[in-house]
Motif scaffolding. Sequence first.
Motif, PDB file in Angstrom:
ATOM      1  N   GLY A 100      74.667  49.642  12.086  1.00  0.00           N
ATOM      2  CA  GLY A 100      73.437  49.816  12.723  1.00  0.00           C
ATOM      3  C   GLY A 100      72.209  50.064  11.806  1.00  0.00           C
ATOM      4  N   ASP A 101      72.709  50.162  10.507  1.00  0.00           N
ATOM      5  CA  ASP A 101      71.536  50.311   9.538  1.00  0.00           C
ATOM      6  C   ASP A 101      70.552  49.266   9.502  1.00  0.00           C
ATOM      7  OD1 ASP A 101      72.128  52.977   8.786  1.00  0.00           O
ATOM      8  OD2 ASP A 101      72.875  52.566   6.678  1.00  0.00           O
ATOM      9  N   GLY A 102      70.794  48.284   9.540  1.00  0.00           N
ATOM     10  CA  GLY A 102      69.872  46.987   9.562  1.00  0.00           C
ATOM     11  C   GLY A 102      69.131  47.086  10.633  1.00  0.00           C
ATOM     12  N   PHE A 161      62.336  50.862  11.986  1.00  0.00           N
ATOM     13  CA  PHE A 161      61.728  51.907  11.020  1.00  0.00           C
ATOM     14  C   PHE A 161      60.359  50.982  10.592  1.00  0.00           C
ATOM     15  CE2 PHE A 161      60.404  53.280   6.715  1.00  0.00           C
ATOM     16  CZ  PHE A 161      60.408  54.551   7.015  1.00  0.00           C
ATOM     17  N   LYS A 162      60.559  49.737  10.414  1.00  0.00           N
ATOM     18  CA  LYS A 162      59.489  48.713   9.883  1.00  0.00           C
ATOM     19  C   LYS A 162      58.297  48.694  11.273  1.00  0.00           C
ATOM     20  CE  LYS A 162      62.178  46.182   6.764  1.00  0.00           C
ATOM     21  NZ  LYS A 162      62.744  44.948   6.639  1.00  0.00           N
ATOM     22  N   VAL A 163      58.626  48.933  12.350  1.00  0.00           N
ATOM     23  CA  VAL A 163      57.810  48.730  13.562  1.00  0.00           C
ATOM     24  C   VAL A 163      56.729  49.955  13.115  1.00  0.00           C
ATOM     25  CG1 VAL A 163      57.378  49.073  15.895  1.00  0.00           C
ATOM     26  CG2 VAL A 163      59.317  47.825  15.245  1.00  0.00           C
ATOM     27  N   PHE A 164      57.154  51.105  12.663  1.00  0.00           N
ATOM     28  CA  PHE A 164      56.325  52.443  12.541  1.00  0.00           C
ATOM     29  C   PHE A 164      55.577  52.322  11.239  1.00  0.00           C
ATOM     30  CE2 PHE A 164      59.007  53.652  15.930  1.00  0.00           C
ATOM     31  CZ  PHE A 164      58.214  54.075  16.832  1.00  0.00           C
ATOM     32  N   ASP A 165      56.316  51.683  10.143  1.00  0.00           N
ATOM     33  CA  ASP A 165      55.861  51.845   8.774  1.00  0.00           C
ATOM     34  C   ASP A 165      54.806  50.489   8.665  1.00  0.00           C
ATOM     35  OD1 ASP A 165      55.500  51.912   6.103  1.00  0.00           O
ATOM     36  OD2 ASP A 165      57.475  51.276   5.450  1.00  0.00           O
ATOM     37  N   ASN A 209      65.446  57.957   5.468  1.00  0.00           N
ATOM     38  CA  ASN A 209      66.563  58.700   6.107  1.00  0.00           C
ATOM     39  C   ASN A 209      66.291  59.844   6.838  1.00  0.00           C
ATOM     40  OD1 ASN A 209      68.483  57.559   4.252  1.00  0.00           O
ATOM     41  ND2 ASN A 209      67.698  58.648   2.534  1.00  0.00           N
ATOM     42  N   GLU A 210      65.101  60.325   6.806  1.00  0.00           N
ATOM     43  CA  GLU A 210      64.504  61.181   8.013  1.00  0.00           C
ATOM     44  C   GLU A 210      64.551  60.647   9.573  1.00  0.00           C
ATOM     45  OE1 GLU A 210      61.835  64.331   5.177  1.00  0.00           O
ATOM     46  OE2 GLU A 210      60.860  62.208   5.871  1.00  0.00           O
ATOM     47  N   PHE A 211      64.050  59.322   9.437  1.00  0.00           N
ATOM     48  CA  PHE A 211      64.095  58.475  10.422  1.00  0.00           C
ATOM     49  C   PHE A 211      65.509  58.174  11.168  1.00  0.00           C
ATOM     50  CE2 PHE A 211      63.850  54.671  12.806  1.00  0.00           C
ATOM     51  CZ  PHE A 211      63.043  54.535  13.649  1.00  0.00           C
ATOM     52  N   LYS A 212      66.449  57.850  10.207  1.00  0.00           N
ATOM     53  CA  LYS A 212      67.600  57.734  10.395  1.00  0.00           C
ATOM     54  C   LYS A 212      68.154  58.981  11.179  1.00  0.00           C
ATOM     55  CE  LYS A 212      70.788  56.423   7.265  1.00  0.00           C
ATOM     56  NZ  LYS A 212      71.489  55.586   6.319  1.00  0.00           N
ATOM     57  N   GLY A 213      68.064  60.178  10.404  1.00  0.00           N
ATOM     58  CA  GLY A 213      68.929  61.427  10.931  1.00  0.00           C
ATOM     59  C   GLY A 213      68.365  61.597  12.407  1.00  0.00           C
ATOM     60  N   MET A 214      66.914  61.534  12.609  1.00  0.00           N
ATOM     61  CA  MET A 214      66.493  61.625  14.001  1.00  0.00           C
ATOM     62  C   MET A 214      66.999  60.548  15.073  1.00  0.00           C
ATOM     63  SD  MET A 214      62.463  61.027  15.270  1.00  0.00           S
ATOM     64  CE  MET A 214      63.000  59.138  15.206  1.00  0.00           C
ATOM     65  N   GLY A 262      54.215  49.146   5.109  1.00  0.00           N
ATOM     66  CA  GLY A 262      55.277  48.591   4.222  1.00  0.00           C
ATOM     67  C   GLY A 262      55.759  49.535   3.041  1.00  0.00           C
ATOM     68  N   ASP A 263      55.206  50.685   3.037  1.00  0.00           N
ATOM     69  CA  ASP A 263      55.176  51.713   1.841  1.00  0.00           C
ATOM     70  C   ASP A 263      56.418  52.663   1.914  1.00  0.00           C
ATOM     71  OD1 ASP A 263      54.665  53.465   3.750  1.00  0.00           O
ATOM     72  OD2 ASP A 263      53.075  54.456   2.717  1.00  0.00           O
ATOM     73  N   GLY A 264      57.538  52.268   2.935  1.00  0.00           N
ATOM     74  CA  GLY A 264      58.697  53.153   3.112  1.00  0.00           C
ATOM     75  C   GLY A 264      58.654  54.363   3.578  1.00  0.00           C
ATOM     76  N   PHE A 265      57.509  54.715   4.260  1.00  0.00           N
ATOM     77  CA  PHE A 265      57.144  56.030   5.003  1.00  0.00           C
ATOM     78  C   PHE A 265      56.446  55.837   6.197  1.00  0.00           C
ATOM     79  CE2 PHE A 265      57.272  56.877   0.399  1.00  0.00           C
ATOM     80  CZ  PHE A 265      58.273  57.931   0.323  1.00  0.00           C
ATOM     81  N   ILE A 266      56.727  56.670   7.194  1.00  0.00           N
ATOM     82  CA  ILE A 266      55.780  56.628   8.567  1.00  0.00           C
ATOM     83  C   ILE A 266      54.738  57.814   8.224  1.00  0.00           C
ATOM     84  CG2 ILE A 266      55.638  56.847  11.052  1.00  0.00           C
ATOM     85  CD1 ILE A 266      58.779  56.110  10.994  1.00  0.00           C
ATOM     86  N   SER A 267      53.513  57.430   8.065  1.00  0.00           N
ATOM     87  CA  SER A 267      52.303  58.389   8.060  1.00  0.00           C
ATOM     88  C   SER A 267      51.996  58.936   9.665  1.00  0.00           C
ATOM     89  CB  SER A 267      51.380  57.939   7.379  1.00  0.00           C
ATOM     90  OG  SER A 267      50.623  56.847   7.988  1.00  0.00           O
ATOM     91  N   GLU A 268      51.054  60.006   9.531  1.00  0.00           N
ATOM     92  CA  GLU A 268      50.546  60.502  10.830  1.00  0.00           C
ATOM     93  C   GLU A 268      49.914  59.078  11.330  1.00  0.00           C
ATOM     94  OE1 GLU A 268      48.436  64.131  10.341  1.00  0.00           O
ATOM     95  OE2 GLU A 268      50.639  65.084   9.896  1.00  0.00           O
ATOM     96  N   ALA A 269      48.967  58.784  10.358  1.00  0.00           N
ATOM     97  CA  ALA A 269      48.052  57.317  10.880  1.00  0.00           C
ATOM     98  C   ALA A 269      49.069  56.439  11.754  1.00  0.00           C
ATOM     99  CB  ALA A 269      47.222  57.035   9.960  1.00  0.00           C
ATOM    100  N   GLU A 270      50.026  56.092  10.794  1.00  0.00           N
ATOM    101  CA  GLU A 270      50.980  55.007  11.523  1.00  0.00           C
ATOM    102  C   GLU A 270      51.511  55.182  12.519  1.00  0.00           C
ATOM    103  OE1 GLU A 270      52.351  52.558   7.476  1.00  0.00           O
ATOM    104  OE2 GLU A 270      53.041  54.677   7.850  1.00  0.00           O
TER     105      GLU A 270
END
Length: 177
Positions: free
Chosen positions: A103-105, A111-115, A163-168, A118-126
């Motif tokens: 399921g990682d793919g 994750f990309k829906v939120f990011d 990784n934080e997203f995946k853990g959640m 495309g910088d690899g992070f989900i910010s508060e604004a995103e």
Amino acid sequence: METKRLSRPSPSFRLRSSSLNAVRLRRVFDLFDHNGDGEITVEELGLALDRLGLGADPTDLRFTVETYIREGRKGLAFEDFEKLHSALGDALFGPVGEEGEDGDGEMEEAFKVFDEDGDGFISEAELQAVLAKLGLVEGRSMACVHEMICSVDRNHDGRVDFNEFKGMMRSISLKSA
């Protein structure tokens, strides 16, 4: 109004992990059930798709959805929505096989829906932008968005990495099992 069509379905439409898929599908159902009556009408589904920028032809949508609405109901109950989702997944991707539960793919796609940048992070604004697109009340309050980020931000950098997203997502999966 021009109807947008997806040229190629997203591989995250159906996650290989059945428990993650069930949790995600329930959340989608609850988001689309605008009035909270336990049913999704064709109109509610159309509104949700429009808000996500995935507008569908109302006639095609009605024809497709109404075949899954049980007699005596105004809309799709969750079980009907699951059947519709499964049938669409089978039509787009073929029947569910015996793939692994990696399921990682698919999680990366989610994750990309939120990011959005495309910088690899989900910010508060995103996160706020995605919540607002979905018409969720939580998207109106930056304080609420900040709390959501903090609840999964393990390294306290103010944003959510993959990784934080995946853990959640995995903890949600375990709680629902």
